[in-house]
Design a protein around this motif. Structure first.
Motif: not given
Length: 817
Positions: A792-817
């Motif tokens: 729950g604490k990590v998910q918003p951080l991942l969403d923000t990083l993805a919005a800034l294109a600092l990580v990439r969200q996959t179709p499966e909902g996971t995150y990668a570079m």
């Protein structure tokens, strides 16, 4: 005006001889940036990206002031860090670093100003990046003065280009005193002339002046051209100012040239000061490397990056790096390396090759570094930099600047099981008999020959044997030993029992007449053979030889219960020695350890044909017989001395008078030739090229270990000594398994990292976790890597990083570079 031009002017102004002795080199800007960016700018930009992500998250929550504060916090960090070049020359590295830091600062100020408030800029204070943050050490006083001017000019030029004549305080620049004129590796008292027994100054040829030989007419040293030899009293390591980042290009002076370039007295003082830390065989640059590594280890520095000659990856220099980079307790890690890069020494046009390395503290978990290998390059002209293109590989960078196998993933093989053991651990020197004492006991009662045996320790093996014996009552009870061998029993009673009576180990105390560690497994393994292979556990050279099975080995010998010369040849080969040096430990000071559980048990022997086995067997028998024959003929000849010479012959180095004698006594060239033939024969048995680099050898051996482990899991075991290891079982012939491994290793347990307190640090930690994983991760998987946090604490951080294109969200909902 480009301030770095002063570097070229200084280099050309130096007397060629002075420049040569100093190892002074002007570094082209392109090469400077190639090192400065991964050393200083890339980690700072990662921090900046995390600060921006944290600010964006706070903005989403409506916390505008807190968002701005995140950016200001990074600005304060940026304007307070220190960067040190401990061989700064005319300041080229520092100037280029300053330029890049100012660009980053501009981005930060622009971001802060976007919140509607202008960030203040103070040219002389601490609220802007300035030369006060760029520290330098330089021995040459002219270069130190120029470095100071270069930074000031560059700083003012940047300000005028950016702000014009506004905000110029009086005086324009402070006296930062950031460039210190000093030796970067050695502090000492005033040099004093070295004198002989009569108090006369000792001199040597100046190394330059020549005269014509009266017969040949060729230039020869003029012995009348002398210089005084100086001593350097009270030598000690130089102190470096504290800095978050260290970057530079230390002097290029090889170990063979140090006395010529720096003088006998200075070289001796330097080596004495760093004895046990930097080997005498290391190049001068390794003293900088060692000091920078110590700065990180002590917590004074975050990262360092150096340009060195490409000999950095050779054995004699790697010995400095290995304690910091390798082993279970290593604290540092290479994050960037270019093992071989073009360079031109424009003073005399001699082409040399360089290496670049960047190092930081090892965190929890694996760190993937970037290894750049040259794909193509142009020929540089004069001071110009070569155009170079690279291929990039990511992974754990080893001290030889390769990305190789994970040796820790190699598993013990059943094929090797039960064959290697350490020798006897006596727990009482009273068991040992010198030749006179042993003879006296045997003259009184010859039956004691059964319990008085030849004994060999590590020094006996590699040096001059003491010729001692050892009393061994193995298999006898207290009363049986007394009844059958009373004289030897009394010797142990008087010399061992008093020591054992105070032992804290109950069994050792109770069975005082027996060795403390009787090595039952080893005795069983060598009982039915006439000889076994042995090597010293801790030794400079990894040498294997046959010992008679009647000889009891000491605890510091590793005994391998194989009596066939084929096995001796494989173990003596370069392939196994490379493995042993990489897999074993090191006590420091060039003393690698042969840890049998890491060096022998997982080592995969080749699947050799009968013809290949015969060839290896023949060569190994010749090697073993040759060494023993020469040592019998010359009792003072030791294996250590012989292999010191063999390694110098292998390296193409000249031999001094003593070494020439050893070479003639041991026939060292013959030993080298036999080893080279064994190396080639064993490589053929593996089906590998003869000239594989060490990293590739290790990669292939680990891969082969995995294949053999999979075979063994499927029931196919290639026993090295089946009649002993698996009596009554039929030894299966080698089979090439074409199917994939049916079993998979369970995921390694990863130590959890501390969850950072600051939001920006949390953003950076989450992004780093995704980057290091190498595979897409869910929020739950990322959270599992840290203590006291959840998805729950990590998910918003991942969403923000993805919005800034600092990580990439996959179709499966996971995150990668």
């Amino acid at each position: 005006m480009e301030p770095a031009i002063f570097g070229t002017l200084l280099e050309r102004a130096l007397d060629p001889r002075e420049r040569h002795s100093l190892g002074a080199h002007y570094t082209p800007r392109r090469y400077v940036e190639r090192l400065v960016l991964p050393t200083v700018l890339e980690p700072l930009r990662r921090e900046w990206a995390a600060a921006q992500a944290a600010a964006a998250r706070l903005l989403e929550e409506g916390k505008d002031k807190a968002a701005r504060a995140e950016l200001e916090r990074f600005l304060r960090r940026l304007t307070s860090i220190k960067i040190l070049d401990p061989a700064c020359g005319s300041g080229n590295f520092l100037y280029v670093t300053l330029e890049h830091l100012k660009r980053l600062e501009g981005e930060v100020l622009a971001a802060i100003n976007s919140y509607g408030q202008t960030a203040l800029l103070n040219l002389s204070g601490g609220t802007t990046i300035s030369p006060r943050q760029l520290l330098g050490l330089e021995l040459n006083p002219r270069a130190a003065a120029i470095a100071d001017v270069v930074l000031k000019i560059g700083y003012l030029q940047w300000h005028l280009r950016t702000h014009g004549m506004s905000e110029l305080p009086e005086p324009l620049l402070d006296e930062y005193e950031n460039i210190q004129q000093q030796d970067a590796v050695l502090q000492h008292g005033p040099p004093v002339p070295r004198v002989d027994a009569n108090g006369q100054p000792i001199t040597r040829w100046d190394g330059v002046t020549t005269k014509l030989h009266p017969v040949t007419g060729q230039p020869v040293p003029d012995e009348t051209a002398r210089v005084t030899v100086y001593d350097y009293p009270n030598p000690r390591p130089a102190e470096w100012p504290q800095a978050e980042f260290i970057v530079g290009n230390p002097p290029f002076v090889g170990t063979a040239r140090m006395r010529e370039a720096l003088g006998d007295g200075y070289t001796e003082a330097l080596r004495k000061t760093y004895k046990g830390k930097v080997p005498d065989s290391a190049d001068l640059v390794m003293y900088w490397w060692y000091n920078a590594a110590e700065q990180i280890k002590q917590g004074n520095t975050e990262r360092f990056g150096f340009i060195t000659t490409n000999s950095l990856k050779q054995t004699f220099n790697r010995r400095v790096m290995q304690p910091f980079l390798e082993g279970d307790k290593s604290e540092l890690v290479l994050t960037f390396a270019i093992p071989d890069h073009p360079w031109v020494e424009s003073a005399d046009g001699a082409a040399v090759r360089i290496a670049m390395t960047v190092v930081e503290r090892r965190g929890i978990g694996s760190i993937n570094g970037n290894l750049l290998t040259v794909k193509s390059e142009s020929v540089p002209l004069g001071d110009d930099a070569a155009e170079v293109s690279f291929s990039i590989k990511q992974g754990a960078i080893l001290s030889d600047l390769t990305i190789g196998a994970e040796l820790d993933s190699a598993k013990p093989l059943k094929a090797n099981e039960g064959l290697s053991n350490r020798g006897m651990q006596l727990y009482g020197s009273g068991f040992i008999l010198d030749e006179v004492t042993a003879d006296a006991i045997l003259q009184k009662d010859p039956s004691n020959v059964t319990v008085i045996k030849d004994y060999l320790n590590g020094k006996d093996f590699t040096g001059n044997s003491r010729g001692v014996k050892v009393i061994d009552f193995f298999g006898l009870s207290d009363s049986e030993a007394l009844q059958q061998y009373p004289i030897a029993y009394q010797h142990v009673l008087e010399r061992v029992k008093p020591e054992r009576d105070i032992s804290k180990e109950p069994n050792v105390k109770k069975k005082w007449w027996l060795h403390g560690r009787t090595r039952d497994e080893l005795r069983a393994a060598i009982r039915s053979i006439k000889r076994y292979i042995a090597t010293v556990e801790t030794a400079k050279h990894r040498v294997f030889q046959f010992l008679n099975a009647e000889i009891l080995p000491d605890n510091m010998l590793v005994a391998i219960a194989l009596d066939n010369a084929y096995s001796l040849g494989v173990l003596s080969s370069n392939i196994h020695v490379v493995w042993a040096l990489a897999a074993g430990g090191d006590l420091g000071g060039n003393t690698p350890r042969y840890n049998k559980t890491r060096c022998f048990d997982p080592f995969p022997f080749p699947d050799a044909t009968p013809q290949q086995q015969n060839r290896i067997r023949e060569l190994a028998e010749q090697l073993d017989a040759h060494r023993k024959r020469q040592q019998t003929a010359y009792p003072a000849l030791t294996l250590t001395d012989l292999y010191n010479v063999v390694e110098k012959l292998r390296a193409g180095e000249s031999l001094n008078a003593k070494e020439q004698t050893i070479n003639q006594q041991g026939l060292g060239s013959v030993v080298l030739s036999l080893h080279q033939q064994i190396d080639a024969a064993v490589a053929d048995a593996y089906g590998w090229p003869h000239d594989l680099p060490e990293g590739e050898i290790l990669t292939r051996l680990v891969r082969l270990n995995h294949e053999r482990a999979a075979e063994e899991a499927a029931g196919h075991i290639r026993y090295l000594r089946p009649e002993y290891q698996a009596p009554g079982q039929q030894q299966q012939l080698g089979i090439n398994l074409l199917t994939e491994t049916t079993t998979k290793e369970t995921a390694k347990e990863v130590s959890q990292k501390e969850w950072p307190k600051e939001l920006a640090q949390q953003m950076q930690a989450v992004r780093d976790a995704v980057q290091q994983a190498g595979v897409p991760l869910s929020a739950k998987q990322v959270a599992a890597l840290f203590q006291r946090t959840n998805a729950g604490k990590v998910q918003p951080l991942l969403d923000t990083l993805a919005a800034l294109a600092l990580v990439r969200q996959t179709p499966e909902g996971t995150y990668a570079m």
